[in-house]
Design a protein around this motif. Structure first.
Motif, short mmCIF file in Angstrom:
data_model
loop_
_atom_site.label_atom_id
_atom_site.label_comp_id
_atom_site.label_asym_id
_atom_site.label_seq_id
_atom_site.Cartn_x
_atom_site.Cartn_y
_atom_site.Cartn_z
N SER A 1 0.82 -1.22 0.00
CA SER A 1 0.00 0.00 0.00
C SER A 1 0.85 1.27 0.00
O SER A 1 0.58 2.21 -0.75
N SER A 10 2.20 1.36 5.44
CA SER A 10 2.27 -0.06 5.10
C SER A 10 2.53 -0.90 6.34
O SER A 10 1.89 -1.93 6.55
N TYR A 16 -5.48 1.59 4.03
CA TYR A 16 -4.46 2.62 4.24
C TYR A 16 -4.74 3.90 3.46
O TYR A 16 -4.76 4.99 4.01
N ASP A 31 4.31 6.70 3.78
CA ASP A 31 3.98 5.53 2.97
C ASP A 31 4.54 4.24 3.59
O ASP A 31 3.83 3.24 3.71
#
Length: 473
Positions: free
Chosen positions: A90, A404, A142, A400
């Motif tokens: 993600s 994840s 997410y 990011d």
């Protein structure tokens, strides 16, 4: 001095309130902001439909495809495996192709997954479809809250972000109710509709302005901000704050997973991971997935109990949305945790009384009440606020990777709970709920002492306290 200020959650909350910045005029909810949020939470609804599909489809799928109980259990659990895969990819997906692109990829996974289930003639195609949907919702879990947090002004961010959890709840409840009246294939076909709505809508809505600034598209960032805030809105202060903060972050190392474990991010990582662990190990997915078994073990009607659970979550989630930007995150989290503690404790005491052959006529109702209290309280805050806080507390240079990792923690914990729950319930229903009540009690203490209040602050202002080294000029 900055590091000492992070030693106590209450101090942290006061610091957030005292950040030295000029107050912005409160922004209004423009049409494009509302529409963009709606398109984003169509993904949340898809998430809910996947969760709600398992129970009403069971009899039809097992009869039509001649599945054993263990084969159908695999069909249910393989979604979590897919979600863990989606969680792993993600962050990088969202970083490389943007928030809109990541939502589009996730919906393609879900769309192909629903089509596989719809057309399945055997168990392997059924499982492949469920696995693909799991990958999609692992991504969605997410990117949806992150996108909403990055497009909304600070005075509306909490309420708008809470719609994510409301749509999950609504999708789950609607799928359950519709599933009682249609076949499992028709229910899968209906699940495709919100996937298509989001895919089409993503062609219209703007990209996250913060992501645009991160990749060096400052002019596009300003244009998108103006579109989101309205043609007459003064965006200069917000745009300057975003671009200045991004410039500071460029002095930091490249985003790598190992960077999460640096001291400067320790508090954000601790809060994000701990909230996800406490959310899941409080037992929510075990209780929802095996609610029929719980009510049957208590001697209460499973159909009445499950229906009541689905109904009670909707108004409580709406109440959470209405209060989010008024009362703040921490009060709602505290109230929600106290409620899940009471609900679990009541169910545990009721099963314990049953074990000792006491209050036989009353204990089934007490279990029912306890589960409703737990379910309603969870929807009030614990269901959605951990995802909201996750989207707020990490600086964009590691958001990011952090997203994840935190999402993976959540889905891994969910898999563990769903895997062991039935075993625990068969061994000791009372003990199972006492464990969950203990974890809810720890959640109350953790929120009271450690979790910051983020209401009313921009994402950049939150970083000046949570990760002060990333905000230095």
């Amino acid at each position: 001095m900055e590091e000492e200020s992070l030693e106590n959650g209450n101090i942290n909350s006061h610091l957030l309130a005292d950040v030295d910045c000029e107050a912005e005029s409160e922004s209004s909810a423009t049409f494009i902001l509302v529409f963009s949020t709606f398109i984003a939470v169509c993904g949340s609804y898809v998430f809910g439909t996947c969760l709600g599909y398992y129970s009403p489809a069971e009899i039809g799928i097992r009869d039509d495809l001649d599945l054993s109980e263990s084969e159908y259990a695999l069909f249910g659990s393989i979604m979590t495996v897919g979600a863990m895969i989606g969680a792993i990819i993600s962050g990088k997906t969202s970083e490389m192709i943007g928030r809109r692109g990541a939502m589009g990829i996730s919906e393609l996974f879900c769309l192909i997954g629903w089509l596989s289930i719809l057309c399945s003639k055997n168990v392997w195609l059924l499982d492949v479809g469920r696995l693909l949907i799991g990958c999609g919702i692992g991504l969605l879990s997410y990117v949806v809250p992150v996108y909403i947090a990055e497009i909304t002004p600070k005075n509306l961010r909490g309420g708008f972000s809470s719609v994510h959890q409301f749509m999950i709840t609504l999708g789950s409840a609607m799928t359950y109710f519709i599933g009682t009246a249609v076949t499992w294939r028709t229910l899968a076909l209906i699940g495709i509709i919100p996937c298509l709505v989001q895919l089409v809508g993503l062609l219209i809505v703007p990209e996250s302005p913060r992501w645009l600034a991160k990749i060096g598209r400052e002019k596009d960032c300003e244009a998108v901000l103006q579109r989101l805030r309205g043609e007459s809105a003064n965006i200069s202060e917000e745009a300057t704050e975003i671009t200045d903060y991004i410039q500071n972050l460029k002095q930091l190392p490249e985003d790598r997973i190992l960077d999460l474990f640096q001291r400067i991010y320790a508090r954000s990582l601790m809060v994000g991971v701990a909230l996800m662990l406490m959310q899941q190990f409080g037992g929510v997915n075990g209780i929802e997935l095996y609610s029929s078994s719980i009510f049957e073990a208590a001697g209460f009607s499973a159909k009445v109990g499950i229906t009541a659970m689905a109904i009670v979550q909707i108004p409580m989630t709406i109440l959470g949305i209405l209060l989010m930007d008024k009362s703040g995150r921490r009060p709602l989290l505290l109230s929600s945790s106290v409620g899940t503690f009471i609900g679990s404790l009541l169910a545990g005491v009721s099963f314990s009384l049953q074990d000792h052959q006491l209050w036989k006529k009353v204990t089934p109702v007490l279990v029912f009440v306890g589960i409703l209290v737990y379910s309603g309280s969870f929807g009030l805050g614990l269901a959605g606020i951990p995802w909201l806080i996750m989207s707020e507390i990490f600086p964009i240079n590691i958001k990011d990777s952090a997203g994840s990792f935190v999402s993976l923690v959540n889905w891994s914990s969910s898999w563990i709970v769903t895997f062991i729950f039935n075993f625990l319930l068969e061994r000791s229903p009372a003990g199972t709920f006492f464990i969950f009540s203990s974890i809810s009690g720890l959640t109350v203490l953790f929120v009271a002492k450690i979790v910051p209040e983020t209401k009313g602050r921009t994402l950049e202002q939150i970083q000046s306290v949570m990760n002060p080294l990333t905000a230095r000029r």
